[in-house]
Design a protein around this motif. Structure first.
Motif, PDB file in Angstrom:
ATOM      1  N   ASN A   1     -35.088 -27.355 -13.447  1.00 45.38           N
ATOM      2  CA  ASN A   1     -35.152 -28.780 -13.796  1.00 45.38           C
ATOM      3  C   ASN A   1     -36.614 -29.181 -13.977  1.00 45.38           C
ATOM      4  O   ASN A   1     -37.408 -29.134 -13.027  1.00 45.38           O
ATOM      5  CB  ASN A   1     -34.498 -29.612 -12.692  1.00 45.38           C
TER       6      ASN A   1
ATOM      7  N   LYS B   1     -34.552 -26.733  -7.355  1.00 39.90           N
ATOM      8  CA  LYS B   1     -34.410 -26.818  -8.818  1.00 39.90           C
ATOM      9  C   LYS B   1     -35.766 -26.734  -9.520  1.00 39.90           C
ATOM     10  O   LYS B   1     -35.933 -27.200 -10.640  1.00 39.90           O
ATOM     11  CB  LYS B   1     -33.722 -28.130  -9.188  1.00 39.90           C
TER      12      LYS B   1
ATOM     13  N   ASP C   1     -37.784 -32.128 -11.678  1.00 40.31           N
ATOM     14  CA  ASP C   1     -38.102 -31.755 -10.297  1.00 40.31           C
ATOM     15  C   ASP C   1     -39.419 -30.986 -10.239  1.00 40.31           C
ATOM     16  O   ASP C   1     -40.221 -31.165  -9.303  1.00 40.31           O
ATOM     17  CB  ASP C   1     -36.978 -30.902  -9.708  1.00 40.31           C
TER      18      ASP C   1
END
Length: 726
Positions: free
Chosen positions: A646, A642, A649
Motif C-alpha cells: 500500500n 502493508k 501506508d
C-alpha cells in the motif's frame, strides 16, 4: 438565625392592639381627670365596677379551670401551682366585687375596708406567687396531688374572711373616705410594683427560652404596674384613673390567660400540627427519593417500571425504549472521582431534557445510563433522527472545574410490541442494543434477537473480570524490542493477559474495552505497572542487563488526580530507576491538551519516558507533538504490515520517520513479521522494532531463560539482511 427570628418574633405584631389601647388610655388621662370625673354617672359606677370584676374573675377562673383539666396529661407541679394561684385570685376578686361599696349586704354592710384589702391580698399574692413558682424546680407529680393543691385556695380565702370579718378589725384601713388611698395602701401597691419589676427582670433573662410566652407575661406585668400606679393616685371611685386602672388590670388578666393558654394548649397543639406537617413532608420526600435519582432529580428505574406497567398496555400502538449509555463515565468516576462524574451526568441530563419533548419520559438508571420512554412512535426514522439530535448536543465539551471533558452517547432502541410485550424485557433489550451500539460507527443500534446472546455473554464476562485480579487470573507477557543501532534487546513491552478458569485464554481486545467501560482498568492498570517494574528488578537480580519496560496507560488512569504520586510510589517501592520505565499513551488521549500537558510534564519530571502508541491511527491535531513532552513515537502495526503493498501506508511510515528525526524523537515500529518490512525500516533509520519476526510476547521466565538465544536470532536476522544487500 434569621428563620428562628421570623418564627419566634412574629407574635410581636399581635401586641399592636394592646399598645394602641394603652396609648388611648394614657391620652385620656393626659387630657385631665377633672374633665372625665364621674363621666359614666355616679349611679352606674357600682355596676361598671361589678362588670369589670366579673370579667377579671371569669378570666382568672378560666386559667384555673384550664390548668385543672390539663394537669392529668401534663403532670407538672408548676402548672398545678399556677392553676391553684389563679383559683385563689379569682376567689379574692369575687370577694372584692361582692364587698365593694354600694353592693348589696355581704356578711356586713359594704365598705371600702374589706373590698380594698381583698384586692390588695389578690395583688400581692399574684406577684409573690409568681416569684415562688419561678424558683420552684419543675418535676412530675401524681394526678391525685392536684386535689390537695386546689383545696389550698379555699383555705386561703377562708383565712382572709376570718381576718377581715372578725369581731375586732386587725388590719388598718387602706382607703379614707374623701381622701383616697392611705400611705399603707400606696406602700403595699408599690411593693407589688417592685415585685413585678423583679419578675420582669427574671423574664427578660429567660426570654430566648420561650419568647412568645414571656412577651405576653411582660406585657401583663406592664399593665399591672400601670394599674398599680393609677390605684395609688386616684381620689375616689368616680375618678377616671380608677376606671382606667381596672381596664389595665383586666388587660393584664387577659394577657396572663393568653400566656397560659399558649403554653398549655396552643403551643402543644401547634407542635403537634408542625410534627404532622413535618411527617407529611418527610413522607413526600421519602416517596420522591424512592422514585427519583438524587443527583439529577430525574425519575429512576422504579418510576420507569411502574409507568410502563400502567401505560404500556393501554393501546397496542408502537412504543419505544431508548437506552442511552454515557461513553467513559465509569472511567471518569474511577479516575477523577464521583464528584466530577456526578456533575457531568447532571450536565448531560440537562442537554437531553433540552432536546426531548416534554411528553417523553426521561429516567436515569443506576447513575450511568439514561432511558427514554416514547409512548407513540410513527416510524423508526423518527427514532433515528431523535437519537442523532441527542448525540449532536454532546459534541461540545463539558467544562467541569479545570477539566474539559468529552463524551459520546451509545443509544440502543427496543420497540413495543415488535421486540417484546413485557416491560422488563423491553428495557433489557434496549440495554443490550446500547452495549452493541458502541461498536457501530453511528453508535446507534436497534435491538435484534441475535444481540441477546452476545450481550449476555459480555455482561457475564464483565462480572468475572471483577474477580480476575483477586483470583490471580491476570498475568503479563513481555514482547522484546530490538534496538536497530546496537542489535541489542534493551527494552520490552508489558502486555496484560487473562486466563479464565472456565473459558480459557481471553483476548485483550475483548476484556480491555470491558475494563475501560466498567472502570476496572484503574486497578488493573496499577497492577500492571507495579508488576512490570518489579519484574525488571527481578531480571536484573538474575543477571540480565538493565532493561526498559514499556507500560500502556489507559485514559482512566491519565485522569486520576493522584497518578503522578502512584507512579512515584511504585518506582520507590520496586527500587526501579525512572529511566527504565516508559509510559505509553494513545493518540486519542491527546484531546484535552491542557490537562495532558500538565500530567505528562509531571511524569517526565519523575525521569520516566513518554511514548505515543498506535501513532497515525488517531484523529487529533499533530500540534500536540510540539507541546507534549514526548520521547518516542510507535508506528502502528497496521501501517507496517502493508508497507510494501500500500503506497499510502508506505508514505505515512516515511512521514513518521522523517517527522520524528526532525523533532528528535525515537521511533518504535510494531508488528514486524517479514524480512522485507525490517529492511525497509532499517533503510529509513528506524530506532527500534518489535514483532513476531524476533519474538512473540512471552512469559517473564521464558524471556529470562532465552535472553541470549533471542540476541543470537536477532543478530542472525540482521546479518542476513546485510549479506543480502552486499
Amino acid at each position: 438565625m434569621m428563620w428562628k427570628f421570623n418564627e419566634d418574633f412574629s407574635f410581636v405584631k399581635q401586641g399592636n392592639q394592646f399598645i394602641l389601647l394603652s396609648m388611648i388610655l394614657i391620652i385620656v388621662m393626659g387630657l385631665g381627670s377633672d374633665k372625665f370625673y364621674g363621666i359614666f354617672g355616679e349611679n352606674n359606677y357600682v355596676t361598671i365596677h361589678l362588670m369589670m370584676e366579673m370579667l377579671i374573675t371569669v378570666v382568672t377562673m378560666s386559667i384555673s379551670i384550664q390548668t385543672w383539666l390539663i394537669t392529668p396529661y401534663i403532670l407538672s407541679n408548676r402548672v398545678l401551682y399556677i392553676g391553684a394561684l389563679f383559683l385563689t385570685i379569682s376567689l379574692l376578686e369575687m370577694a372584692h366585687a361582692l364587698s365593694y361599696k354600694g353592693m348589696p349586704f355581704f356578711i356586713t354592710e359594704s365598705t371600702p375596708y374589706a373590698s380594698t384589702w381583698f384586692y390588695m391580698f389578690c395583688r400581692l399574692l399574684l406577684s409573690i406567687g409568681f416569684l415562688i413558682i419561678f424558683f420552684v424546680k419543675e418535676k412530675e407529680i401524681k394526678s391525685s396531688y392536684r386535689w390537695f393543691i386546689y383545696s389550698l385556695p379555699f383555705a386561703i380565702i377562708t383565712c382572709c374572711f376570718g381576718v377581715l370579718y372578725g369581731p375586732t378589725p386587725i388590719l388598718p384601713p387602706l382607703i379614707m373616705e374623701g381622701e383616697g388611698p392611705t400611705d399603707l395602701k400606696n406602700i403595699l401597691q408599690y411593693t407589688a410594683v417592685a415585685l413585678q419589676l423583679v419578675i420582669m427582670v427574671l423574664l427578660l433573662k429567660n426570654f430566648k427560652k420561650a419568647p412568645k410566652i414571656i412577651f405576653l407575661l411582660l406585657c401583663s406585668s406592664i399593665y399591672l404596674i400601670m394599674s398599680d400606679f393609677l390605684y395609688t393616685i386616684y381620689q375616689d371611685v368616680y375618678d377616671i384613673k380608677n376606671f382606667i386602672g381596672h381596664i389595665f388590670e383586666l388587660g393584664a388578666s387577659y394577657l396572663l390567660f393568653r400566656a397560659i393558654y399558649f403554653s398549655s394548649i396552643e403551643k402543644p397543639f401547634q407542635q403537634l400540627v408542625d410534627t404532622q406537617e413535618h411527617l407529611e413532608k418527610s413522607r413526600e420526600k421519602m416517596h420522591h427519593m424512592a422514585y427519583h435519582n438524587e443527583i439529577t432529580n430525574l425519575p429512576n428505574e422504579r418510576f420507569l417500571m411502574e409507568s410502563l406497567k400502567k401505560d404500556l398496555y393501554i393501546s397496542k400502538s408502537q412504543k419505544a425504549i431508548l437506552a442511552i449509555g454515557i461513553e467513559r463515565i465509569s472511567a471518569i468516576k474511577a479516575s477523577l472521582g464521583s464528584t466530577y462524574a456526578d456533575q457531568m451526568i447532571c450536565l448531560i441530563a440537562q442537554r437531553l431534557k433540552n432536546v426531548l419533548p416534554e411528553k417523553y419520559l426521561l429516567c436515569l438508571l443506576r447513575e450511568d445510563y439514561f432511558v427514554v420512554y416514547i409512548d407513540e412512535v410513527n416510524n423508526t426514522h423518527q427514532l433515528t433522527q431523535l437519537s442523532q439530535q441527542l448525540q449532536y448536543v454532546m459534541e461540545e465539551s463539558f467544562q467541569i472545574q479545570h477539566f474539559s471533558l468529552n463524551s459520546q452517547l451509545n443509544i440502543g432502541v427496543a420497540l413495543f410490541p415488535t421486540d417484546s410485550y413485557r416491560e422488563e424485557e423491553l428495557v433489557r433489550f434496549a440495554l443490550y442494543a446500547m452495549h452493541e451500539a458502541q461498536k457501530s460507527p453511528t453508535r446507534l443500534r436497534f435491538y435484534e434477537s441475535s444481540i441477546s446472546k452476545k450481550t449476555t455473554e459480555q455482561l457475564l464476562l464483565e462480572n468475572d473480570l471483577h474477580d480476575a485480579l483477586a483470583n490471580q487470573e491476570l498475568f503479563l507477557d513481555y514482547q522484546p524490542q530490538l534496538d536497530l543501532h546496537t542489535g541489542q534487546i534493551k527494552s520490552v513491552e508489558a502486555l496484560v493477559r487473562w486466563q479464565h478458569p472456565k473459558k480459557g485464554w481471553i483476548s485483550p481486545g475483548v476484556f480491555i474495552p470491558i475494563a475501560e467501560e466498567s472502570g476496572l482498568i484503574i486497578p488493573i492498570g496499577q497492577w500492571v505497572l507495579e508488576t512490570a517494574c518489579q519484574q525488571v528488578k527481578e531480571w536484573e537480580a538474575a543477571g540480565l542487563p538493565p532493561i526498559k519496560v514499556a507500560v500502556n496507560l489507559s485514559l482512566g488512569q491519565l485522569f486520576q488526580q493522584n497518578l503522578v504520586e502512584i507512579i512515584h510510589h511504585v518506582l520507590e517501592k520496586t527500587q526501579l530507576e525512572p529511566k527504565y520505565l516508559q509510559l505509553e499513551i494513545t493518540e486519542s488521549m491527546t484531546i484535552n491538551i491542557d490537562h495532558m500537558t500538565t500530567i505528562l510534564q509531571k511524569l517526565r519530571a519523575l525521569g520516566v519516558t513518554i511514548a505515543v502508541d498506535d501513532f497515525g491511527t488517531g484523529y487529533s491535531s499533530l500540534s500536540y507533538l510540539k507541546d507534549f513532552p514526548i520521547d518516542c513515537l510507535k508506528i502502528d502495526r497496521s501501517f507496517v504490515q502493508k508497507i510494501h503493498s500500500n503506497s499510502t501506508d508506505k508514505a505515512l511510515v516515511d512521514m513518521i520517520l522523517s517527522m520524528a528525526k526532525h523533532l528528535q524523537l525515537k521511533v518504535v515500529a510494531e508488528g514486524i513479521e517479514e524480512i522485507e518490512q525490517l529492511t525497509y525500516l532499517l533503510d529509513g533509520k528506524c530506532d527500534t522494532v518489535q514483532g513476531f519476526l524476533f519474538s512473540k510476547p512471552v512469559p517473564p521466565h521464558v524471556f529470562q531463560e532465552n535472553y541470549q538465544t533471542l540476541h543470537k536470532n536477532a543478530k542472525f536476522i540482521l546479518n542476513s539482511i546485510s549479506t543480502s544487500e552486499v
